[in-house]
Design a protein around this motif. Structure first.
Motif, PDB file in Angstrom:
ATOM      1  N   GLU B 231      44.214  32.351  52.256  1.00 58.30           N
ATOM      2  CA  GLU B 231      44.384  31.744  50.737  1.00 58.30           C
ATOM      3  C   GLU B 231      42.896  31.880  50.355  1.00 58.30           C
ATOM      4  OE1 GLU B 231      45.416  30.117  53.581  1.00 58.30           O
ATOM      5  OE2 GLU B 231      47.422  30.118  53.432  1.00 58.30           O
ATOM      6  N   LEU B 232      41.813  31.585  51.209  1.00 57.75           N
ATOM      7  CA  LEU B 232      40.312  31.869  50.817  1.00 57.75           C
ATOM      8  C   LEU B 232      40.355  33.191  50.285  1.00 57.75           C
ATOM      9  CD1 LEU B 232      37.477  30.088  50.759  1.00 57.75           C
ATOM     10  CD2 LEU B 232      36.983  31.459  52.368  1.00 57.75           C
ATOM     11  N   GLN B 233      40.788  33.990  50.896  1.00 57.00           N
ATOM     12  CA  GLN B 233      40.410  35.326  50.507  1.00 57.00           C
ATOM     13  C   GLN B 233      41.163  35.760  49.351  1.00 57.00           C
ATOM     14  OE1 GLN B 233      40.408  37.166  54.442  1.00 57.00           O
ATOM     15  NE2 GLN B 233      38.290  36.617  54.847  1.00 57.00           N
ATOM     16  N   ILE B 234      42.273  35.350  49.080  1.00 60.30           N
ATOM     17  CA  ILE B 234      42.987  35.546  47.941  1.00 60.30           C
ATOM     18  C   ILE B 234      42.435  35.037  46.907  1.00 60.30           C
ATOM     19  CG2 ILE B 234      45.334  35.611  47.121  1.00 60.30           C
ATOM     20  CD1 ILE B 234      45.527  37.207  49.460  1.00 60.30           C
ATOM     21  N   LEU B 235      42.000  33.856  46.912  1.00 60.45           N
ATOM     22  CA  LEU B 235      41.148  33.134  45.826  1.00 60.45           C
ATOM     23  C   LEU B 235      40.034  34.062  45.544  1.00 60.45           C
ATOM     24  CD1 LEU B 235      40.875  30.769  43.955  1.00 60.45           C
ATOM     25  CD2 LEU B 235      39.461  29.740  45.827  1.00 60.45           C
ATOM     26  N   GLU B 236      39.117  34.503  46.391  1.00 62.18           N
ATOM     27  CA  GLU B 236      38.121  35.387  46.306  1.00 62.18           C
ATOM     28  C   GLU B 236      38.333  36.589  45.496  1.00 62.18           C
ATOM     29  OE1 GLU B 236      36.370  37.048  49.983  1.00 62.18           O
ATOM     30  OE2 GLU B 236      35.597  38.777  48.742  1.00 62.18           O
ATOM     31  N   ASP B 237      39.504  37.310  45.764  1.00 63.12           N
ATOM     32  CA  ASP B 237      40.051  38.377  44.976  1.00 63.12           C
ATOM     33  C   ASP B 237      40.117  37.919  43.427  1.00 63.12           C
ATOM     34  OD1 ASP B 237      40.834  41.207  45.150  1.00 63.12           O
ATOM     35  OD2 ASP B 237      42.655  40.215  44.272  1.00 63.12           O
ATOM     36  N   LEU B 238      40.835  36.874  43.353  1.00 59.52           N
ATOM     37  CA  LEU B 238      41.256  36.439  41.940  1.00 59.52           C
ATOM     38  C   LEU B 238      39.718  36.345  41.170  1.00 59.52           C
ATOM     39  CD1 LEU B 238      43.436  35.384  40.040  1.00 59.52           C
ATOM     40  CD2 LEU B 238      42.733  32.843  41.023  1.00 59.52           C
ATOM     41  N   LEU B 239      38.669  35.597  41.822  1.00 58.73           N
ATOM     42  CA  LEU B 239      37.619  35.210  41.200  1.00 58.73           C
ATOM     43  C   LEU B 239      36.760  36.767  41.026  1.00 58.73           C
ATOM     44  CD1 LEU B 239      36.609  32.038  42.949  1.00 58.73           C
ATOM     45  CD2 LEU B 239      37.232  32.269  40.651  1.00 58.73           C
ATOM     46  N   ARG B 240      36.848  37.748  41.791  1.00 56.86           N
ATOM     47  CA  ARG B 240      36.194  38.571  41.678  1.00 56.86           C
ATOM     48  C   ARG B 240      36.725  39.801  40.638  1.00 56.86           C
ATOM     49  NH1 ARG B 240      32.078  39.033  45.120  1.00 56.86           N
ATOM     50  NH2 ARG B 240      32.363  38.502  47.334  1.00 56.86           N
ATOM     51  N   ARG B 241      37.724  39.402  40.060  1.00 58.63           N
ATOM     52  CA  ARG B 241      38.542  40.507  39.127  1.00 58.63           C
ATOM     53  C   ARG B 241      38.776  39.363  37.713  1.00 58.63           C
ATOM     54  NH1 ARG B 241      43.136  42.913  40.443  1.00 58.63           N
ATOM     55  NH2 ARG B 241      43.647  41.932  42.423  1.00 58.63           N
ATOM     56  N   PRO B 242      37.613  39.139  36.961  1.00 58.67           N
ATOM     57  CA  PRO B 242      37.735  38.262  35.712  1.00 58.67           C
ATOM     58  C   PRO B 242      38.492  39.262  34.776  1.00 58.67           C
ATOM     59  CG  PRO B 242      35.511  38.983  36.073  1.00 58.67           C
ATOM     60  CD  PRO B 242      36.266  39.713  37.463  1.00 58.67           C
ATOM     61  N   ASN B 243      38.508  40.258  34.786  1.00 59.17           N
ATOM     62  CA  ASN B 243      38.971  41.162  33.754  1.00 59.17           C
ATOM     63  C   ASN B 243      40.413  41.637  33.982  1.00 59.17           C
ATOM     64  OD1 ASN B 243      36.548  41.048  32.368  1.00 59.17           O
ATOM     65  ND2 ASN B 243      35.792  42.707  33.648  1.00 59.17           N
ATOM     66  N   ALA B 244      40.903  41.148  34.949  1.00 61.41           N
ATOM     67  CA  ALA B 244      42.293  41.662  35.207  1.00 61.41           C
ATOM     68  C   ALA B 244      43.330  41.074  33.797  1.00 61.41           C
ATOM     69  CB  ALA B 244      43.042  41.054  36.580  1.00 61.41           C
ATOM     70  N   PRO B 245      44.126  41.574  33.705  1.00 64.76           N
ATOM     71  CA  PRO B 245      45.429  41.027  32.739  1.00 64.76           C
ATOM     72  C   PRO B 245      45.969  39.868  33.254  1.00 64.76           C
ATOM     73  CG  PRO B 245      46.321  42.957  33.862  1.00 64.76           C
ATOM     74  CD  PRO B 245      44.852  42.906  34.240  1.00 64.76           C
ATOM     75  N   ASP B 246      45.969  38.685  32.315  1.00 66.64           N
ATOM     76  CA  ASP B 246      46.690  37.507  32.665  1.00 66.64           C
ATOM     77  C   ASP B 246      45.596  36.826  33.453  1.00 66.64           C
ATOM     78  OD1 ASP B 246      48.820  37.967  31.342  1.00 66.64           O
ATOM     79  OD2 ASP B 246      50.085  38.712  32.895  1.00 66.64           O
ATOM     80  N   ALA B 247      44.498  37.187  33.439  1.00 69.23           N
ATOM     81  CA  ALA B 247      43.438  36.705  34.423  1.00 69.23           C
ATOM     82  C   ALA B 247      43.408  35.078  34.281  1.00 69.23           C
ATOM     83  CB  ALA B 247      42.021  37.086  34.402  1.00 69.23           C
ATOM     84  N   ALA B 248      43.096  34.709  32.936  1.00 71.70           N
ATOM     85  CA  ALA B 248      43.076  33.305  32.440  1.00 71.70           C
ATOM     86  C   ALA B 248      44.351  32.558  32.760  1.00 71.70           C
ATOM     87  CB  ALA B 248      42.783  33.113  30.902  1.00 71.70           C
ATOM     88  N   LYS B 249      45.666  33.048  32.611  1.00 73.06           N
ATOM     89  CA  LYS B 249      46.685  32.316  32.984  1.00 73.06           C
ATOM     90  C   LYS B 249      46.924  31.975  34.341  1.00 73.06           C
ATOM     91  CE  LYS B 249      51.539  33.081  32.060  1.00 73.06           C
ATOM     92  NZ  LYS B 249      51.936  34.344  32.595  1.00 73.06           N
ATOM     93  N   VAL B 250      46.662  33.268  35.036  1.00 74.17           N
ATOM     94  CA  VAL B 250      46.926  33.073  36.441  1.00 74.17           C
ATOM     95  C   VAL B 250      45.702  31.848  37.133  1.00 74.17           C
ATOM     96  CG1 VAL B 250      47.023  34.183  39.044  1.00 74.17           C
ATOM     97  CG2 VAL B 250      47.643  35.545  36.789  1.00 74.17           C
ATOM     98  N   ARG B 251      44.557  31.950  36.388  1.00 73.99           N
ATOM     99  CA  ARG B 251      43.676  30.949  37.065  1.00 73.99           C
ATOM    100  C   ARG B 251      44.151  29.601  36.837  1.00 73.99           C
ATOM    101  NH1 ARG B 251      38.042  33.593  36.235  1.00 73.99           N
ATOM    102  NH2 ARG B 251      38.225  35.419  37.321  1.00 73.99           N
ATOM    103  N   ARG B 252      44.466  29.390  35.651  1.00 71.66           N
ATOM    104  CA  ARG B 252      45.082  28.182  35.197  1.00 71.66           C
ATOM    105  C   ARG B 252      46.199  27.653  36.184  1.00 71.66           C
ATOM    106  NH1 ARG B 252      43.239  24.049  32.469  1.00 71.66           N
ATOM    107  NH2 ARG B 252      44.014  23.021  33.957  1.00 71.66           N
ATOM    108  N   GLU B 253      47.079  28.462  36.497  1.00 70.91           N
ATOM    109  CA  GLU B 253      48.270  28.136  37.451  1.00 70.91           C
ATOM    110  C   GLU B 253      47.589  27.966  38.806  1.00 70.91           C
ATOM    111  OE1 GLU B 253      50.762  31.478  37.527  1.00 70.91           O
ATOM    112  OE2 GLU B 253      51.537  31.011  35.384  1.00 70.91           O
ATOM    113  N   VAL B 254      46.822  28.601  39.171  1.00 77.66           N
ATOM    114  CA  VAL B 254      46.064  28.488  40.839  1.00 77.66           C
ATOM    115  C   VAL B 254      45.561  27.094  40.737  1.00 77.66           C
ATOM    116  CG1 VAL B 254      44.589  29.471  42.311  1.00 77.66           C
ATOM    117  CG2 VAL B 254      45.971  31.173  41.032  1.00 77.66           C
ATOM    118  N   CYS B 255      44.668  26.977  39.576  1.00 74.73           N
ATOM    119  CA  CYS B 255      44.004  25.627  39.583  1.00 74.73           C
ATOM    120  C   CYS B 255      45.015  24.616  39.700  1.00 74.73           C
ATOM    121  CB  CYS B 255      43.178  25.776  38.295  1.00 74.73           C
ATOM    122  SG  CYS B 255      42.352  24.146  37.798  1.00 74.73           S
TER     123      CYS B 255
END
Lengths: 339, 310
Positions: B231-255
């Motif tokens: 899970e840590l490494q999946i979160l790392e990947d999410l944080l390393r790609r701030p420009n991915a489409p829907d990044a803000a939405k996905v982050r909100r959900e993960v948060c």
């Protein structure tokens, strides 16, 4: 209530570890990228000294990181960098010129001597083809069309008279530099190399196709010999043939021997696994095949360029005999001294 | 060894879509560290070969034109003789370029050709030793039989007649092209002879460390027992790609998911989501790495906390 405490410092072992070494990794990455692009020779003396130091540092960092770090980007980076650096550090560091010298002076003749039994088997296959072709032709000249492909026959056949063969083939006038070196030598080299590489590579198919190809070459040769013998031109034909034939047939036999080396390890892998013994033997076979390609180049020059230039049969035998002695001496004697 | 590689292997497979079945060969360096090379896929090798084939064809045609215009023009030979010479030298050049192209580049670029480099492939010795010039020559001489001859036969298939000729041609092509699929290390005939394998060797960039020394949210240990390395490494990947489409939405959900999972009672406002996730990542990594040092590696959230594996 809140567990949020603003500005609290957080120090990770993996972060400190990375900070202390990152510079070295980047330096190594730059060196490796350059070596990959322009060869290890493009690195300066100082850089060549740095390379193994940085490599060992990175490799030990990798094993530490594997046990302490959970940063996936860091781990995949170190894995990939270590692999690339490993290939550069332990890659071949041979200068092409010295490698060629060592190959000619030592590796090639040694490889050929190791394959002497294979060479003899290839020779037996070729000779049996020659005998069969000869006997078939003596019994009935109609066999010629079946034994010799049209392009190779070049108008020669059962209908040819002795005078035609003598004047248009064996003692035909020299066509000139351009024609002989420019066209004939090239064509012969490309064609023969192709057949030779085929004989070599089909060793993978347990060697039977290689032997069949050698027998087939022999059949063609035997048919030609019979055609000329029938017309009282045997000696002149053999002299004409020997100018390049010694070198060319020698090369074909080497291709055959190399193919049989491969076949041997596919059929009878010894103590090692089949793959391991094939890999070990395959390199020796490849060395022989390269030598054979070079011999074909010489043969192409002799055949396309010189054969018609030297007309008396005695001189032709002299050239053929000289090439035979040179090749035999080279393969039998060169590179025997220990290092 | 395999346990160590799998600490990020599973996340890598999940994120980069690599088949779990992708074969590796392990080579232990003289320093005693095992390196795991991914074998190249047949598709990758076919792509590389196709690129090389196009380059080879272009080079041959270019040399031919240079030859015809420069050499023949300079010597002003008559047309018929000139054409014959050009054709024969053409044959020779085609043969030489075809055979030397691969040998030259694999020698000079340490086991890569332009095509292989573009696809990210390398030829290496199967045992991890140096890639010797003879091995390179051995694996490339057989190309004539494996690829070029069936290719040229295929192009002139109209000239080949008869059922048996066609059958043997098809059998030939199938035999050689299927060989890499039939053995474990995906070796073609040339690789068998030379003792080499082709591996995928992608370049990796080292990105910045996500852990800042300054954190705004701090997470005591009771919040950190919920997740593992995966899970840590999946979160790392999410944080390393701030420009991915829907990044803000996905982050909100993960948060929100993390907050629910660890029973974090405070709300996190939208502008603070990234801060919260980054700090949680840092705290979680600090915790898991410390546990790992004590011999308690936790692969993912389904593993019981405090499991002494690894």
């Amino acid at each position: 209530m809140s567990d949020a405490a603003t500005g609290a410092p957080l120090v990770l072992k993996s972060t400190q570890f990375r900070k202390a070494r990152e510079e070295g990794w980047r330096e190594l990455e730059a060196l490796v990228a350059r070596a990959e692009k322009r060869g290890a020779a493009s690195l300066g003396a100082e850089e060549l000294e740095r390379l193994p130091v940085l490599y060992r540092m990175t490799l030990s960092a990798l094993s530490v990181a594997r046990s302490i770090a959970l940063d996936r980007n860091l781990l995949t980076y170190l894995e990939a960098l270590s692999m690339r650096a490993y290939l550069v550090v332990y890659g071949p560091r041979v200068r092409q010129a010295s490698a060629i010298g060592r190959y000619l002076a030592r590796d090639l003749p040694r490889a050929v001597r190791r394959a002497r039994w294979h060479f003899l088997i290839a020779l037996a296959a070729l000779l049996s083809g020659v005998a069969a072709g000869y006997l078939l032709m003596r019994a009935n000249e109609d066999w010629f069309a079946a034994l010799v492909p049209g392009a190779l026959a070049g108008g020669r056949g059962p209908d040819s008279t002795a005078a035609e063969l003598r004047n248009e083939e064996i003692f035909a006038p020299w066509p000139g530099v351009v024609e002989s070196f420019g066209i004939m030598a090239n064509y012969l080299f490309s064609h023969n190399s192709f057949v030779g590489i085929l004989i070599f590579s089909l060793g993978i198919a347990a060697g039977l196709p290689s032997l069949m190809l050698l027998v087939y070459q022999g059949l063609t040769l035997g048919a030609f010999i019979a055609l000329h013998a029938e017309r009282g031109l045997l000696v002149d034909f053999l002299g004409w043939l020997s100018v390049h034939g010694v070198t060319e047939l020698g090369a074909m036999l080497l291709f055959g021997a190399a193919g049989l080396l491969l076949a041997e390890k596919i059929l009878f892998p010894d103590r090692m696994t089949r793959l391991e013994s094939l890999a070990a033997q395959g390199r020796i076979a490849a060395q022989i095949a390269i030598g054979a390609v070079m011999m074909l180049f010489v043969a192409g020059m002799l055949e396309g360029g010189f054969r018609q230039l030297v007309q008396p049969t005695g001189w032709r035998f002299a050239i053929g005999g000289a090439t035979a002695i040179l090749w035999l001496g080279y393969y039998a004697l060169a590179g025997r001294r220990r290092e | 060894m395999t346990a160590e590689i799998s600490r990020h292997g599973r996340a890598t497979e999940f994120l980069e879509g690599r088949a779990a079945s992708r074969r590796r060969i392990a080579i232990t360096t003289p320093e005693g560290v095992a390196l795991f090379f991914d074998l190249a896929d047949p598709g990758e090798r076919l792509t590389a070969f196709f690129i090389d084939w196009v380059l080879w064809a272009v080079a041959t045609v270019a040399i031919y034109f240079v030859f015809v215009f420069v050499v023949l023009g300079a010597f002003a030979l008559s047309d018929k003789v000139g054409l014959a010479i050009a054709m024969s030298i053409m044959l020779f050049l085609a043969f030489a370029v075809r055979n030397l192209y691969f040998i030259h580049f694999e020698l000079a670029w340490q086991g890569a050709t332009p095509g292989k480099r573009m696809v990210g492939l390398r030829v290496i010795d199967r045992k991890g030793g140096p890639l010797s010039p003879t091995a390179i020559v051995a694996r490339n001489l057989t190309r004539e039989v494996e690829a070029f001859m069936p290719l040229s036969l295929l192009l002139s298939i109209g000239a080949v007649t008869g059922f048996w000729s066609h059958l043997s041609l098809v059998a030939w092509i199938l035999l050689f092209s299927a060989l890499p699929l039939l053995n474990r290390d995906r070796m073609r005939a040339g690789d068998l002879i030379a003792g080499t394998v082709v591996v995928a060797l992608p370049r990796r960039m080292l990105l910045g460390d996500l852990v800042d020394s300054v954190v705004h949210y701090s997470f005591p240990e009771r919040y950190l027992a919920a997740y593992g390395a995966f899970e840590l490494q999946i979160l790392e990947d999410l944080l390393r790609r701030p420009n991915a489409p829907d990044a803000a939405k996905v982050r909100r959900e993960v948060c929100d998911k993390i907050r629910a999972k660890i029973a974090w009672t405070d709300t996190v406002a939208d502008p603070d989501v990234e801060r919260f996730l980054t700090d949680f990542y840092a705290a979680q990594r600090a915790y898991l790495e410390r546990e790992q040092l004590y011999g308690k590696f936790r692969a993912d959230k389904t593993e019981a906390a405090g499991f002494a594996g690894g």
